[in-house]
Design an enzyme around this catalytic site. Structure first.
Site, PDB file in Angstrom:
ATOM      1  N   GLY A  19       0.820  -1.209   0.000  1.00  0.00           N
ATOM      2  CA  GLY A  19       0.000   0.000   0.000  1.00  0.00           C
ATOM      3  C   GLY A  19       0.852   1.257   0.000  1.00  0.00           C
ATOM      4  N   THR A  20       1.900   1.259   0.805  1.00  0.00           N
ATOM      5  CA  THR A  20       2.752   2.453   0.913  1.00  0.00           C
ATOM      6  C   THR A  20       3.345   2.813  -0.453  1.00  0.00           C
ATOM      7  OG1 THR A  20       3.276   1.924   3.210  1.00  0.00           O
ATOM      8  CG2 THR A  20       4.837   3.353   2.043  1.00  0.00           C
TER       9      THR A  20
ATOM     10  N   CYS B 147       2.022   1.181  12.946  1.00  0.00           N
ATOM     11  CA  CYS B 147       3.261   1.875  12.578  1.00  0.00           C
ATOM     12  C   CYS B 147       3.545   3.033  13.514  1.00  0.00           C
ATOM     13  CB  CYS B 147       3.233   2.405  11.154  1.00  0.00           C
ATOM     14  SG  CYS B 147       1.748   2.098  10.267  1.00  0.00           S
TER      15      CYS B 147
ATOM     16  N   GLN C 281      -7.762   0.406   3.876  1.00  0.00           N
ATOM     17  CA  GLN C 281      -8.590  -0.174   4.946  1.00  0.00           C
ATOM     18  C   GLN C 281     -10.024  -0.467   4.506  1.00  0.00           C
ATOM     19  OE1 GLN C 281      -7.619  -1.361   7.784  1.00  0.00           O
ATOM     20  NE2 GLN C 281      -5.571  -0.492   7.952  1.00  0.00           N
TER      21      GLN C 281
ATOM     22  N   ASN D  59      -7.717   4.280   9.265  1.00  0.00           N
ATOM     23  CA  ASN D  59      -7.190   3.045   9.854  1.00  0.00           C
ATOM     24  C   ASN D  59      -7.206   3.038  11.371  1.00  0.00           C
ATOM     25  OD1 ASN D  59      -5.224   5.098   9.008  1.00  0.00           O
ATOM     26  ND2 ASN D  59      -3.724   3.883  10.108  1.00  0.00           N
TER      27      ASN D  59
HETATM   28  N1  PLP Z   1      -2.925   3.265   4.193  1.00  0.00           N
HETATM   29  C1  PLP Z   1      -3.629   2.863   5.261  1.00  0.00           C
HETATM   30  C2  PLP Z   1      -4.938   3.512   5.554  1.00  0.00           C
HETATM   31  C3  PLP Z   1      -3.129   1.847   6.069  1.00  0.00           C
HETATM   32  O1  PLP Z   1      -3.830   1.449   7.146  1.00  0.00           O
HETATM   33  C4  PLP Z   1      -1.880   1.265   5.761  1.00  0.00           C
HETATM   34  C5  PLP Z   1      -1.278   0.234   6.626  1.00  0.00           C
HETATM   35  O2  PLP Z   1      -1.359   0.341   7.838  1.00  0.00           O
HETATM   36  C6  PLP Z   1      -1.194   1.701   4.610  1.00  0.00           C
HETATM   37  C7  PLP Z   1      -1.754   2.704   3.858  1.00  0.00           C
HETATM   38  C8  PLP Z   1       0.131   1.111   4.210  1.00  0.00           C
HETATM   39  O3  PLP Z   1      -0.037  -0.158   3.597  1.00  0.00           O
HETATM   40  P1  PLP Z   1       1.182  -1.205   3.552  1.00  0.00           P
HETATM   41  O4  PLP Z   1       1.345  -1.736   4.934  1.00  0.00           O
HETATM   42  O5  PLP Z   1       0.743  -2.253   2.579  1.00  0.00           O
HETATM   43  O6  PLP Z   1       2.364  -0.457   3.063  1.00  0.00           O
END
Ligand code: PLP
Length: 392
Positions: free
Chosen positions: A73-74, A335, A184, A151
């Site tokens: 996601g990041t 995180c 999410q 989230n």
């Molecule tokens: N965006 C939201 C709303 C999230 O909750 C998260 C993960 O906690 C991310 C982005 C990041 O995703 P990833 O862990 O796959 O990098």
């Protein structure tokens, strides 16, 4: 009740479905070719990739050609935010105060490059006012990034109203790109970017019972995007690097399950969340739900995330106490929890003092059962009572 293991930290990550694990193992054992190779091993791996792309596209109501696989996601979010070209006039980006750090820190990097960033506030439930977005839009706004489901508190942003505001802005001759962090929401709420007029949408496999380190960016037709990585031009040139075939195959298996479950999954999850929230609030005087009220039909309330404060207790202490009873929860987001005790989301909602310090997040998934929720309620109520007796 006898001791159980109850995993309620599904917004941090979910347990992969057994079918996902099998798909990943099979891809590693049998289909280890490089999808770009011309021989049979390559063609087989390429076929796996195409099948996964079709499954992920179907889960988003999109065409396979609109899906770019990323390393999570990041990375999808960074590609969306940093890869969107400002164009000739673009100097301004709009986002919200409750975004994930991937969005906020990508925007901070744009700021270092001279882009102006407007951060929209939220109300006491964590929800953005679309009229504030309307007022913030400018002639030089080229990117708007608003998340779907928060989230930490499970606030669902009013994307349909935001779509309306942006449609008006487009009718006036502007061309802003709209990115939605749907990490999410994916697998919990209908996530169909084409129907909303979203240009870019990020999802992550591991939040939806897929493997970690794999995600996707949906890219609407005619959306301009510059790659962040220079390399061999995989993923239509948008994301170079040999594809993570096992991870992507596992993602495809999770996506197929999302499509199979349809909207019923959300109703079941919501009933479990309501049982949890009502059970705790009824038994613990002074406990507060942070975020939108957990009421049937409330469109602002996500079905799977409940953030509760127990004023007078530190969230972290309660978390470890519950861990001792086999119940896994988190303080805010996974995180943020190690470095930053005060959640930026709760602060943006105006939560302060003991309510801020005493917050914990319960996040549910399709794998939780009503019995598990009853056990978690029982253990939380008992833990809070014992801790209050010790600390208050
Ligand atoms: N965006 C939201 C709303 C999230 O909750 C998260 C993960 O906690 C991310 C982005 C990041 O995703 P990833 O862990 O796959 O990098």
């Amino acid at each position: 009740m006898t001791k159980q293991e109850v995993y309620l930290d599904n917004s941090a990550t979910t347990r992969p479905y057994p079918g996902v694990v099998r798909a990943v193992v099979e891809a590693m054992e049998e289909y280890y070719g490089n999808p770009s190779s011309l021989h049979r091993k390559g063609v087989e791996a390429g076929r796996l990739l195409s099948r996964a792309r079709e499954a992920v596209a179907a889960s988003l109501g999109a065409d396979p050609g609109q899906i770019v696989f990323t390393g999570g996601g990041t990375e999808a979010i960074n590609l969306a935010i940093k890869g969107t070209p400002p164009g000739r006039k673009g100097r301004h980006v709009i986002t919200t105060a409750v975004e994930h750090p991937a969005v906020l820190n990508a925007c901070a990097q744009l700021k270092e490059q001279g882009i102006e960033v407007t951060v929209l506030p939220v109300d006491g439930q964590g929800v953005v006012d679309p009229q504030q977005l309307r007022s913030a839009l400018r002639d030089d706004t080229y990117l708007v990034s608003v998340m779907y489901v928060n989230n930490e508190v499970g606030a669902v942003q009013p994307l349909d109203e935001i779509a309306g505001v942006l449609a008006d802005f487009r009718r006036a001759g502007h061309r802003p790109v709209w990115h939605v962090d749907a990490v999410q929401a994916y697998g919990k709420l209908p996530t169909r970017p084409g129907e909303l007029g979203v240009d870019l949408l990020s999802v992550s496999a591991h939040k939806a019972h897929g493997p970690k380190g794999v995600g996707a960016l949906y890219v609407a037709p005619r959306t301009r995007l510059q790659p962040l990585l220079a390399g061999g031009g995989q993923e239509n040139g948008w994301r170079s690097g040999t594809e993570n075939t096992p991870g992507i195959t596992g993602f495809g298996a999770a996506a197929a399950e999302i499509t199979r479950q349809g909207p019923e999954g959300a109703q079941r999850l919501f009933a479990l969340k309501k049982r949890l929230v009502e059970g705790i609030l009824a038994a613990v005087p002074g406990a507060v739900l942070n975020g939108p009220p957990c009421e049937q039909g409330n469109p602002r309330c996500a079905p799977h995330i409940a953030n509760l404060s127990f004023p007078g207790l530190r969230g972290e202490i309660l978390l470890h106490w519950l861990e001792g009873q086999g119940v896994y929860v988190s303080t805010g987001s996974a995180c943020a929890s190690r470095k930053n005790p005060g959640s930026h989301v709760l602060k943006a909602m105006g939560v302060k003092g003991e309510q801020l310090e005493g917050a914990i997040r319960f996040s549910l998934s399709a794998l939780n059962t009503a019995e598990e929720i009853d056990y978690a309620v029982e253990q939380t109520v008992a833990a809070v009572r014992e801790l209050y007796a010790l600390y208050k």
